[in-house]
Design a protein around this motif. Structure first.
Motif, PDB file in Angstrom:
ATOM      1  N   ASN B 468      -3.165   3.164   2.090  1.00 16.79           N
ATOM      2  CA  ASN B 468      -1.771   3.240   2.520  1.00 16.79           C
ATOM      3  C   ASN B 468      -1.590   4.284   3.615  1.00 16.79           C
ATOM      4  OD1 ASN B 468      -0.946   1.323   0.531  1.00 16.79           O
ATOM      5  ND2 ASN B 468      -1.160   2.959  -0.997  1.00 16.79           N
ATOM      6  N   THR B 472      -2.942   7.314   0.306  1.00 20.29           N
ATOM      7  CA  THR B 472      -3.245   6.837  -1.048  1.00 20.29           C
ATOM      8  C   THR B 472      -3.842   5.426  -0.932  1.00 20.29           C
ATOM      9  OG1 THR B 472      -1.063   5.863  -1.358  1.00 20.29           O
ATOM     10  CG2 THR B 472      -1.331   8.179  -2.015  1.00 20.29           C
ATOM     11  N   ASN B 474      -4.552   1.376  -2.844  1.00 21.19           N
ATOM     12  CA  ASN B 474      -4.338   0.362  -3.878  1.00 21.19           C
ATOM     13  C   ASN B 474      -5.599  -0.484  -4.011  1.00 21.19           C
ATOM     14  OD1 ASN B 474      -1.640   1.226  -3.137  1.00 21.19           O
ATOM     15  ND2 ASN B 474      -0.950  -0.456  -4.426  1.00 21.19           N
ATOM     16  N   HIS B 476      -7.372  -3.715  -5.691  1.00 22.70           N
ATOM     17  CA  HIS B 476      -7.088  -5.014  -6.312  1.00 22.70           C
ATOM     18  C   HIS B 476      -8.366  -5.561  -6.927  1.00 22.70           C
ATOM     19  CE1 HIS B 476      -3.089  -6.157  -4.210  1.00 22.70           C
ATOM     20  NE2 HIS B 476      -3.129  -4.906  -4.571  1.00 22.70           N
ATOM     21  N   ILE B 505      -4.959   6.684  -6.502  1.00 23.14           N
ATOM     22  CA  ILE B 505      -5.433   5.296  -6.430  1.00 23.14           C
ATOM     23  C   ILE B 505      -4.744   4.471  -7.515  1.00 23.14           C
ATOM     24  CG2 ILE B 505      -7.450   3.776  -6.719  1.00 23.14           C
ATOM     25  CD1 ILE B 505      -9.086   5.975  -5.398  1.00 23.14           C
ATOM     26  N   SER B 506      -4.081   3.427  -7.100  1.00 24.32           N
ATOM     27  CA  SER B 506      -3.449   2.527  -8.073  1.00 24.32           C
ATOM     28  C   SER B 506      -4.303   1.286  -8.216  1.00 24.32           C
ATOM     29  CB  SER B 506      -2.066   2.108  -7.600  1.00 24.32           C
ATOM     30  OG  SER B 506      -1.201   3.210  -7.654  1.00 24.32           O
ATOM     31  N   SER B 508      -4.354  -2.733  -9.361  1.00 24.94           N
ATOM     32  CA  SER B 508      -3.417  -3.854  -9.510  1.00 24.94           C
ATOM     33  C   SER B 508      -3.427  -4.416 -10.922  1.00 24.94           C
ATOM     34  CB  SER B 508      -3.819  -4.975  -8.551  1.00 24.94           C
ATOM     35  OG  SER B 508      -5.039  -5.526  -9.005  1.00 24.94           O
ATOM     36  N   THR B 515      -5.439 -10.951  -7.028  1.00 26.18           N
ATOM     37  CA  THR B 515      -6.764 -10.337  -7.103  1.00 26.18           C
ATOM     38  C   THR B 515      -7.846 -11.359  -6.777  1.00 26.18           C
ATOM     39  OG1 THR B 515      -6.634 -10.748  -9.478  1.00 26.18           O
ATOM     40  CG2 THR B 515      -6.143  -8.537  -8.742  1.00 26.18           C
TER      41      THR B 515
END
Lengths: 160, 755, 294
Positions: B468, B472, B474, B476, B505-506, B508, B515
């Protein structure tokens, strides 16, 4: 189907409810009030995933009719945290890696909650006995038992 | 080495932990949608019958009944994803007929506006059956020619393999041990019952299914095929899942496909939830096996030959029976370097509830037999079982003849040595402990289990990472997490490579619309296979970041490293830029670029590395009652590298407890096809007050092909527990048990017989 | 998962008369509910509750107590089982078996809900509390259309899930007569491997009143080895007015096993149960003997 009006204090809030006679306490909590943190794993009182606190005691929400809980004080997993602050039991379950799939976790925490209220300084054997009605297929119980002990210690420290 | 990592090797709290401890996490059983219908199944009361007539007219007249689907309308899924490979094989994926093959086999499903209406509607349906002779005993299935459970007969699968020359091997042996072993029909008993889904077919032709599946993408494939839809029109979303252990390895018999049909008829969301009784009696279980094993060894302790004959009972259907019997072979042969080995396996159908994948696949059954045999040989030649194992195990650098792969890491010796030291093996083994009433014993068992299924099955893994503009990320991935903690472990791997903090870190949700293709969670594969995908995707993103950084730092990318969220020139650390600033620049600030860094990877793992383990079990046997109490397990496992040590320990302890159950308390009991113990009162899984001390020991052998050296753990931790306990009982009492689960009665009888 | 009944009504009477009237009025379609842990789960050990449409909740009848009265110990029928464990009245020699049985009953959580009266009225052949109460020569007070009357517990159990209660009758109270401090008692429960929470394979309670080594009275109660819990009277008989010794105890244990009539089920075979009955009776008698000397 026959219906009855009951009222119940759930997590500090009084609810006027119209329930059918068929409704078990777990049905009312999950389907009517929308508190799905209380889980159903067997519907026969064997697994403990639906453990809640009723008038301060750990009871199984699948083994109680909603009409039996008329006038009761109920605490569910959703009632433990204070705003965004987790309850010491919730924190301990995280820090002790006592959570895997999480399906038994609300029931475990509520069983621990009732225990600590009754006995603020339980030993390991007491905790193991207290959690005996809460089946867990993931963790092997070692960490949940540690988590309850840790939370009890934390709560004693806070009171002092 | 560990110290140089910032995320790998650290016991981060699970990323979904707060949702789970607050009750916010939504499991399939918690889902509700507007206009949702409730569906349920009418199941066969007969073990084997032909459905000749179904009358639903009375039920359909009820005001709340919206749709009915019967086995005349809906096909059954009877194979696993190996069969997706060719058009010809795909045809075998489905079975569409009017035969019911076990008590509980679904006959029809109804969708109604309320649970009460559903119950009433199901009670109004009448079904006519033409009864067929049922086969309960697998040996009968083998010889019976007049009754065929499936069109092709009662034999589902046969395999015969010989390595070396067994005949010669036995000639070279000084002693030969021959026994027949039986194993039980163990159940997953995950706390969330198996069998809940919500299917929602929309008028735009798209089907969305919320299902607690371990294999979201394969479930998507099965559903698309069953409903004649293209893959872009089928979306499978996996909500939080209350444990799986192999029980959700595909679509569930009678569940997702039925629900999808009902939803297509009504264009309303349809939810079906099995009860605990349905979970126990009508979903898959472990394959019970009869294992005949003949093992030869020299008096010096070289195992010269092993001959194995297995009869596996898959019940009325079986999705995984080929894989399970193949697993018996590969784990049995892979563990020891026995030069002459013959394996013959036969899988039969019987009119019992179907079998499938359960933690360990075919390994716990095989391991019980083979590790018992090795223990008997050690006793007979007067050798310490540990020494015998060390003499014969297949070492690093040797070939695995079944997988045809070189063993690149094997920490078994370290597992044995550390475990033995920790539990006091030598001392306890020598001591005849206890009194006349309570006998104490200690037993040992080792195991090998494969990580993933590269080349044995279609085993894809994929990941996408998007960085991002604030630095940060993301991630998947469809690496379905049923509680093991894959999503946390994968975030750690991404964090380590990207130099982005773990908390930033997120990961999904698991959703096939979002995904990329993943085989799902089976075969202890996600830390390794999922880890490799995430590692490669992160490397891709990392390289792209470095390439962008060249412009701002004015040095070649190969002169740059990432540390603590900054991209730094190796030889001149003062020349650096934070990831955050770089991402802001290239994504938004620099209007000539406006590019997001996206890393991706997809493919199979380079290998199917074995992971190893040794369990030392200490027991007390009451010789008056035959009652056994496990006092302690010392469980050492070589996991390559523990990305998250707390989670690895969680797998070892949890698997240990499930293994004690397999040894001593669990197993479905059947009479004439009826399951006698479909509940937690009569099917005993251990409780908090029952557990012994379990000491988990992590051994790290550093698998060269693995992400940071990691390989699997999930299944292996239960594989060799039952054999260790049985060996301990023998050490305590001198009696050898050959049937799981072991009953107090068997022990008492064996003790009497031995006197 | 949902409730098994199709309930038409639920009553929570305030007086015993109301409760009895309701039971009489609805006959076989009515059932008393106290803790609910036996009658709410779907699966029942043999009991058929399909006809139940009316539940009579007795929790407002003031039956939750443990008290002393005229030298006897009285337990209200809807007293929960955990209350037995904490009650000081039972923490003396003759009543230890009752505490042991209470602690062996199910789990801590279930025992918060499950009641003493419920455990007796469910009349499971493996009911834990029935055994020490039989050994203590307890009787039960029953309320009914014709007023209250007393039934010896020994004659209360009629078969699996079947008691001597007649239509309209409710269990009120369990009365335990006073026992001398020289009484030794014990309860032993045999479960499957490893488990601390399970229904019994065999359960046994014994009680010995001793004068030195002379046995003045012996009681042996067995569970899970017949259609009901029962007192093994022949076995107990050979101990009474005898000087105790190991051999005599072994004889009594064998005799008690002879008096049992177990069946095969998914927990154990009849043969194993019979054999274990002898082992447990022997162990329990030895324990009770030892305790009587303390």
């Amino acid at each position: 189907m026959k219906k009855k009006n009951i009222w119940m204090n759930v997590n500090g809030e009084w609810h006027d409810l119209t329930v059918t006679l068929q409704d078990r306490l777990i049905d009312t909590l999950r389907d009517q009030i929308g508190l799905t943190g209380t889980k159903e794993g067997c519907g026969e009182g064997e697994c403990g995933a639906c453990t809640i606190n009723l008038n301060g005691k750990a009871v199984l929400a699948c083994l109680m009719l909603s009409v039996q809980a008329d006038g009761a004080q109920v605490t569910t997993i959703e009632g433990l945290q204070n705003g965004t602050d987790l309850h010491p039991l919730q924190t301990a379950f995280l820090t002790e890696s006592a959570v895997q799939c999480g399906y038994c976790t609300p029931g475990m925490i509520m069983a621990g909650h009732a225990l600590i209220k009754q006995n603020p300084d339980p030993d390991k054997t007491t905790v193991k006995t207290c959690l005996a009605n809460n089946l867990c297929r993931c963790t092997g119980y070692e960490q949940p038992v540690k988590a309850v002990l840790k939370a009890a210690g934390e709560m004693r420290r806070k009171i002092k | 080495m560990t110290d140089s990592y910032t995320a790998v090797g650290k016991s981060f709290q699970r990323i979904d932990g707060i949702d789970k401890v607050t009750g916010a996490a939504k499991y399939a059983t918690d889902l509700r949608f507007e206009n949702m219908l409730y569906a349920g199944l009418l199941r066969s009361p007969h073990a084997h019958a032909k459905v000749t007539c179904i009358n639903t007219s009375a039920a359909e007249k009820l005001p709340g009944v919206k749709a009915v689907a019967t086995i005349f309308d809906v096909p059954k899924v009877v194979q696993y994803w190996f069969f997706l490979r060719t058009e010809k094989k795909k045809e075998q994926m489905f079975l569409h007929d009017n035969i019911v093959r076990f008590i509980g086999d679904p006959v029809l499903a109804i969708a109604a506006t309320s649970k009460e209406m559903l119950k009433k509607a199901l009670s109004l349906v009448t079904v006519e059956y033409e009864l067929l002779k049922s086969i309960q005993d697998p040996h009968t299935a083998l010889t019976e020619t007049k009754v065929n459970i499936h069109k092709k007969g009662n034999i589902a699968f046969k395999v015969n393999k010989e390595f070396g020359n067994v005949h010669e091997g036995f000639k070279a042996a000084d002693i030969i041990v021959e026994n027949t072993y039986h194993t039980s029909k163990q159940k997953h008993a995950s706390l969330e019952p198996i069998g809940t889904c919500v299917a929602s077919f929309q008028s735009n032709g798209k089907l969305t299914v919320y299902s607690s599946t371990q294999l979201p993408h394969w479930s998507q494939h099965y559903l698309a095929m069953a409903l004649g839809l293209s893959l872009n029109k089928v979306r499978v979303i996996k909500p939080f899942t209350g444990g799986a252990f192999g029980g959700r390895c595909g679509v569930i018999h009678g569940l997702e496909v039925m629900c999808s049909y009902l939803s297509r008829q009504t264009l309303q969301p349809v939810k079906m939830s099995f009860t605990r009784e349905e979970d126990f009696s009508a979903t898959e279980s472990r394959h019970p096996m009869t294992i005949r094993m003949k093992t030869g060894a020299t008096k010096e302790g070289m195992i010269t030959a092993n001959k194995v004959e297995i009869l596996s009972d898959t019940g009325g259907y079986g999705t995984h029976y080929i894989g399970v019997i193949a697993d018996c072979m590969s784990t049995g042969i892979g563990l020891y370097n026995i030069p002459n080995y013959s394996f013959s396996g036969t899988v039969v159908y019987t009119n019992k509830s179907p079998c499938g994948a359960l933690r360990g696949y075919g390994n716990p059954q095989m391991n019980f037999a083979q590790e018992s045999q090795i223990d008997i040989i050690a006793r007979k030649i007067g050798m310490d079982p540990m020494a015998l194992k060390l003499k014969n195990y297949r070492r690093e650098g040797e070939m695995d003849p079944v997988l045809n792969e070189l063993i690149l890491s094997n920490g078994l010796k370290e597992c044995l040595e550390k475990g033995a030291r920790s539990c006091g093996w030598e001392e306890k083994r020598l001591r005849q402990a206890g009194n006349d009433l309570i006998k104490k014993g200690i037993g040992l068992s080792i195991m090998l289990h494969g990580t993933g299924a590269a080349r044995a099955l279609p085993d894809p893994g994929s990941a996408t990472i998007m960085i991002n503009s604030d630095g940060t990320a993301n991630l998947h991935t469809a690496a379905a997490d049923e509680g093991q903690g894959n999503r946390t472990v994968l975030a750690q791997i991404a964090s380590e490579i990207l130099g982005i903090e773990f908390d930033n870190i997120s990961v999904s949700e698991t959703d096939t619309d979002i995904t990329p293709l993943d085989c799902g969670t089976h075969g202890s594969r996600q830390a390794y296979c999922g880890g490799l995908s995430v590692r490669n995707a992160a490397m891709d993103a990392r390289q792209k970041m470095l390439n962008h950084a060249q412009k701002y730092l004015k040095v070649e990318a190969n002169q740059l490293i990432i540390k603590n969220g900054h991209i730094i020139e190796k030889s001149n650390p003062d020349n650096n830029i934070s990831i955050k600033d770089l991402m802001q620049k290239i994504q938004i600030q620099d209007m000539g670029v406006c590019e997001q860094v996206i890393g991706s990877a997809s493919g199979i793992a380079p290998a199917m590395p074995g992971y190893y383990g040794a369990v030392f079990a200490e027991v007390e046997v009451n010789t008056q009652t035959g009652r056994v109490k496990v006092i302690k397990l010392t469980s050492a496992y070589d996991v390559g590298k523990a990305i998250n040590p707390d989670m690895v320990r969680g797998q070892i302890v949890g698997g240990g407890v499930m293994g004690i159950g397999f040894a001593l308390t669990e197993g479905l009991q059947l009479k004439d096809g009826h399951i006698l113990n479909p509940n937690f009162t009569d099917y005993r899984i251990l409780r908090s007050c029952d557990i012994p001390e379990i000491e988990p020991i992590i051994v790290e052998s550093n698998e060269p092909t693995g992400p940071f050296g990691a390989k699997g753990i999930g299944e292996g931790s239960m594989v060799n527990v039952a054999s260790a306990i049985s060996n301990a009982i023998c050490h305590a009492t001198g009696v050898r048990l050959t049937e799981l689960s072991i009953t107090p009665e068997q022990i008492l009888q064996s003790i009497k017989n031995s006197r | 998962m949902s409730l098994q009944y199709n309930l038409e009504n639920y009553y929570k009477p305030e007086t015993m008369k109301q409760a009895v009237d309701l039971l009489l009025k609805f006959g076989k379609t009515a059932k008393v509910i106290a803790g609910g842990t036996d009658i709410l789960p779907k699966r029942q050990c043999g009991a058929q509750f399909d006809t139940i449409t009316h539940l009579i909740d007795i929790s407002n009848l003031g039956l939750n107590y443990i008290k002393e009265s005229k030298g006897n110990l009285c337990i209200g029928a809807s007293t929960n089982i955990n209350s037995l464990v904490t009650a000081s009245a039972f923490h003396s020699n003759p009543y230890i078996g009752l505490i042991e049985a209470a602690e062996a009953h199910s789990t801590n959580t279930i025992r918060n809900q499950a009641t003493v009266g419920g455990n007796l009225c469910n009349a499971s052949p493996c009911a834990d509390l029935a055994l020490p109460l039989l050994a203590l020569s307890a009787c039960v007070v029953v309320a009914g259309p014709k007023g209250n009357h007393t039934i010896q517990l020994d004659t209360f159990f009629k078969g699996p899930n079947c008691t001597a209660l007649l239509p309209g009758e409710i269990l009120l109270e369990i009365i335990i007569p006073n026992h001398q401090e020289t009484t030794g008692a014990s309860f032993i429960k045999l479960r499957h491997h490893q488990t601390e929470v399970d229904m019994a394979v065999v359960n046994v309670a014994t009680q010995l009143l001793l004068d030195g080594n002379n046995c003045l009275r012996a009681m042996i109660a067995l569970g899970s080895v017949g259609p009901t819990s029962f007192l093994a009277k022949k076995a107990a008989g050979i101990l009474s007015r005898q000087t105790l010794n190991k051999k005599l105890i072994e004889q009594a244990a064998m005799l008690a096993a002879d008096e049992s009539a177990p069946i095969d089920d998914n927990r154990a075979t009849a043969g194993y149960r019979k054999e274990m009955a002898a082992v447990l009776v022997k162990n329990s008698l030895e324990k009770s003997w030892e305790r009587s000397r303390k």
